[in-house]
Enzyme design. Structure first.
Site, PDB file in Angstrom:
ATOM      1  N   ASP A   1      38.658  36.178  37.566  1.00 11.83           N
ATOM      2  CA  ASP A   1      40.137  36.135  38.118  1.00 11.83           C
ATOM      3  C   ASP A   1      40.202  35.062  39.250  1.00 11.83           C
ATOM      4  O   ASP A   1      39.256  34.698  39.725  1.00 11.83           O
ATOM      5  CB  ASP A   1      40.544  37.397  38.701  1.00 11.83           C
ATOM      6  CG  ASP A   1      42.112  37.664  39.013  1.00 11.83           C
ATOM      7  OD1 ASP A   1      42.782  37.955  38.262  1.00 11.83           O
ATOM      8  OD2 ASP A   1      42.615  37.130  40.105  1.00 11.83           O
TER       9      ASP A   1
ATOM     10  N   ARG B   1      36.984  48.854  30.693  1.00  7.01           N
ATOM     11  CA  ARG B   1      37.374  49.185  32.232  1.00  7.01           C
ATOM     12  C   ARG B   1      37.247  50.568  32.679  1.00  7.01           C
ATOM     13  O   ARG B   1      36.753  50.806  33.877  1.00  7.01           O
ATOM     14  CB  ARG B   1      38.666  48.798  32.406  1.00  7.01           C
ATOM     15  CG  ARG B   1      39.373  48.552  33.845  1.00  7.01           C
ATOM     16  CD  ARG B   1      40.706  48.109  34.020  1.00  7.01           C
ATOM     17  NE  ARG B   1      41.155  49.067  33.296  1.00  7.01           N
ATOM     18  CZ  ARG B   1      42.859  49.384  33.516  1.00  7.01           C
ATOM     19  NH1 ARG B   1      43.538  48.037  34.014  1.00  7.01           N
ATOM     20  NH2 ARG B   1      43.509  50.137  32.884  1.00  7.01           N
TER      21      ARG B   1
ATOM     22  N   ARG C   1      44.938  34.990  29.069  1.00  3.66           N
ATOM     23  CA  ARG C   1      44.836  36.508  29.264  1.00  3.66           C
ATOM     24  C   ARG C   1      44.290  37.173  27.925  1.00  3.66           C
ATOM     25  O   ARG C   1      44.717  38.393  27.661  1.00  3.66           O
ATOM     26  CB  ARG C   1      45.899  37.157  30.064  1.00  3.66           C
ATOM     27  CG  ARG C   1      46.273  36.700  31.342  1.00  3.66           C
ATOM     28  CD  ARG C   1      45.420  37.676  32.143  1.00  3.66           C
ATOM     29  NE  ARG C   1      45.806  37.229  33.687  1.00  3.66           N
ATOM     30  CZ  ARG C   1      46.536  37.853  34.343  1.00  3.66           C
ATOM     31  NH1 ARG C   1      47.226  39.032  34.080  1.00  3.66           N
ATOM     32  NH2 ARG C   1      46.883  37.487  35.480  1.00  3.66           N
TER      33      ARG C   1
ATOM     34  N   TYR D   1      48.378  33.641  48.124  1.00  4.98           N
ATOM     35  CA  TYR D   1      47.827  34.999  47.955  1.00  4.98           C
ATOM     36  C   TYR D   1      47.036  35.019  49.314  1.00  4.98           C
ATOM     37  O   TYR D   1      47.275  36.399  49.861  1.00  4.98           O
ATOM     38  CB  TYR D   1      46.865  35.092  46.782  1.00  4.98           C
ATOM     39  CG  TYR D   1      47.522  35.326  45.345  1.00  4.98           C
ATOM     40  CD1 TYR D   1      47.906  36.344  45.147  1.00  4.98           C
ATOM     41  CD2 TYR D   1      47.752  34.420  44.655  1.00  4.98           C
ATOM     42  CE1 TYR D   1      48.559  37.058  44.030  1.00  4.98           C
ATOM     43  CE2 TYR D   1      48.425  34.639  43.449  1.00  4.98           C
ATOM     44  CZ  TYR D   1      48.615  35.978  43.140  1.00  4.98           C
ATOM     45  OH  TYR D   1      49.109  36.249  41.810  1.00  4.98           O
TER      46      TYR D   1
ATOM     47  N   ARG E   1      44.425  44.089  29.041  1.00  4.46           N
ATOM     48  CA  ARG E   1      45.007  45.781  28.723  1.00  4.46           C
ATOM     49  C   ARG E   1      45.731  45.655  27.504  1.00  4.46           C
ATOM     50  O   ARG E   1      45.596  46.967  27.130  1.00  4.46           O
ATOM     51  CB  ARG E   1      45.843  45.961  30.106  1.00  4.46           C
ATOM     52  CG  ARG E   1      45.019  46.308  31.093  1.00  4.46           C
ATOM     53  CD  ARG E   1      46.073  46.354  32.323  1.00  4.46           C
ATOM     54  NE  ARG E   1      46.592  45.077  32.645  1.00  4.46           N
ATOM     55  CZ  ARG E   1      47.616  44.815  33.774  1.00  4.46           C
ATOM     56  NH1 ARG E   1      47.972  45.770  34.427  1.00  4.46           N
ATOM     57  NH2 ARG E   1      48.201  43.554  33.650  1.00  4.46           N
TER      58      ARG E   1
END
Ligand code: CP3
Length: 354
Positions: free
Chosen positions: A78, A40, A27, A154, A31
């Site tokens: 992702d 973003r 990652r 998921y 963020r």
């Protein structure tokens, strides 16, 4: 063969000699970087970043531009783009994890599940090609996918981070249905990763983020076996180079011996295992990637250096180690602490490679 200025990462995955231990961060685009948050905002949302190759390229490049000591880049995307392409409707709610509009629990719906048309994922392959052009041979580009089991959690739960009770119930009550989902996912991942490789991915990684939630037998049957199938179906060479494959089961260090047998080139480690013990257990079968606790990056440069030194010493002399975090970097990481980690790896690892 396309020119590559820094192939240290690929060499380590192949357990070939390197001058130092290569490093990247799971990652690494995300963020914790103010430039990511700005992109973003411009794009509108996380999914808008993923689905637009210009934005995906821009944010993939951000950690590389900030940190010259990174030895690899990873496609900005992702793992959940696959269930999205399978029609489950991925969305993110502000401040919450990913969710799906539909879940897969009914027999008829599960039986109707199919490998999606890869054209629906063309934005991913376009991003890979554009990133490769922009990186221009500085470091290799990693492509990735989720594992069939992790994707299935998921798809069945409709969200992440739960105790996976619906998926586990299916595993025990209707294993035939879960196997149908896993088989469809495995065939999808093979096509998806091979298309990323064809577009220019120089190494691939399979994220089995939730394999560690399974019992011993269930892990082998529902997670590892399908990763083995994927590894067997992957393109092994492209553009005159081997394309190494890493499998990473978070919480999976109990099963390193079994993981070392599936044909992958490298095993990802979280932070729970002592890397010297892991190395002993896998022998010379695979390289190892990891295993710094990402929470250490919330501390101080001195504490970070100490932990880096400890992991490097634990792995010891020789090749076949890719330094990384044991899971994704957290959004609260001060960017200068990531720099301190990268500097410590470069400074202290050279003595182990002679
Ligand atoms: O490593 C990289 O820089 C490449 C990009 C990447 C992302 N997700 C971007 C992302 C990769 C390799 C992933 C993989 C991924 N996605 C995994 C496997 C690895 C792991 O962490 O276990 C999983 C389970 C997911 C699913 C997912 N996507 C979750 C659980 C979340 C929310 C939690 C979180 O950390 O935000 C995401 C969102 C996501 N994926 C973000 C990023 C940068 C944050 C989105 C934002 O900007 O708000």
């Amino acid at each position: 063969m396309t020119n590559l200025q820094n192939d240290t990462f690929l060499r380590a995955l192949n357990r070939e000699p390197t001058d130092y231990t290569p490093v990247w961060m799971m990652r690494q685009a995300g963020r914790y970087l103010p430039e990511y948050r700005a992109s973003r905002k411009t794009a509108g949302s996380f999914l808008d970043l993923c689905k637009n190759p210009n934005f995906a390229t821009e944010v993939t490049m951000q950690p590389l531009d900030r940190y010259p000591l990174l030895d690899a880049s990873i496609l900005f995307s992702d793992i959940l783009t696959l269930p999205d392409a399978m029609g489950l409707g991925l969305y993110f709610e502000e401040g919450e994890g990913p969710k799906f509009e539909r879940t897969l629990r009914e027999e008829a719906e599960i039986k109707a599940l199919q490998v999606p048309d890869m054209a629906k994922l063309q934005y991913v392959f376009d991003a890979v090609a554009q990133i490769r052009k922009t990186i221009n041979g500085r470091v290799p580009l990693i492509g990735f996918s989720g594992s069939p089991w992790t994707l299935a959690t998921y798809m069945v739960e409709g969200k992440g981070g739960t105790d996976f009770l619906n998926t586990k119930k299916m595993a025990y009550a209707r294993p035939d249905l879960l196997h149908h989902i896993l088989e469809t996912n495995a065939q999808t991942v093979i096509q998806y990763l091979n298309a990323q490789i064809a577009a220019g991915a120089q190494a691939v990684m399979i994220f089995d983020s939730w394999g560690g939630a399974l019992s011993h037998n269930a892990y082998i049957e529902f997670s590892l076996n399908y990763m083995q199938k994927i590894v067997a179906g992957l393109t092994k060479n492209n553009d005159g180079r081997k394309v190494p494959c890493t499998i990473f089961t978070k919480g999976g260090a109990l099963w390193l011996e079994a993981q070392a047998e599936v044909g992958a080139d490298c095993l990802g480690l979280d932070w729970a295992v002592d890397i010297s013990e892991a190395r002993e257990r896998v022998g010379d079968k695979v390289a190892l990637q990891g295993n710094l606790d990402p929470a250490i990056l919330l501390s101080t440069p001195a504490a970070i250096e100490k932990e880096v030194v400890s992991i490097l010493a634990s792995y010891g002399k020789g090749d076949g180690h890719v330094f990384n975090l044991g899971h994704g970097i957290t959004q609260w990481t001060p960017p200068e602490n990531a720099a301190a980690m990268l500097e410590a790896v470069r400074k202290h690892s050279q003595q182990y490679h002679q």
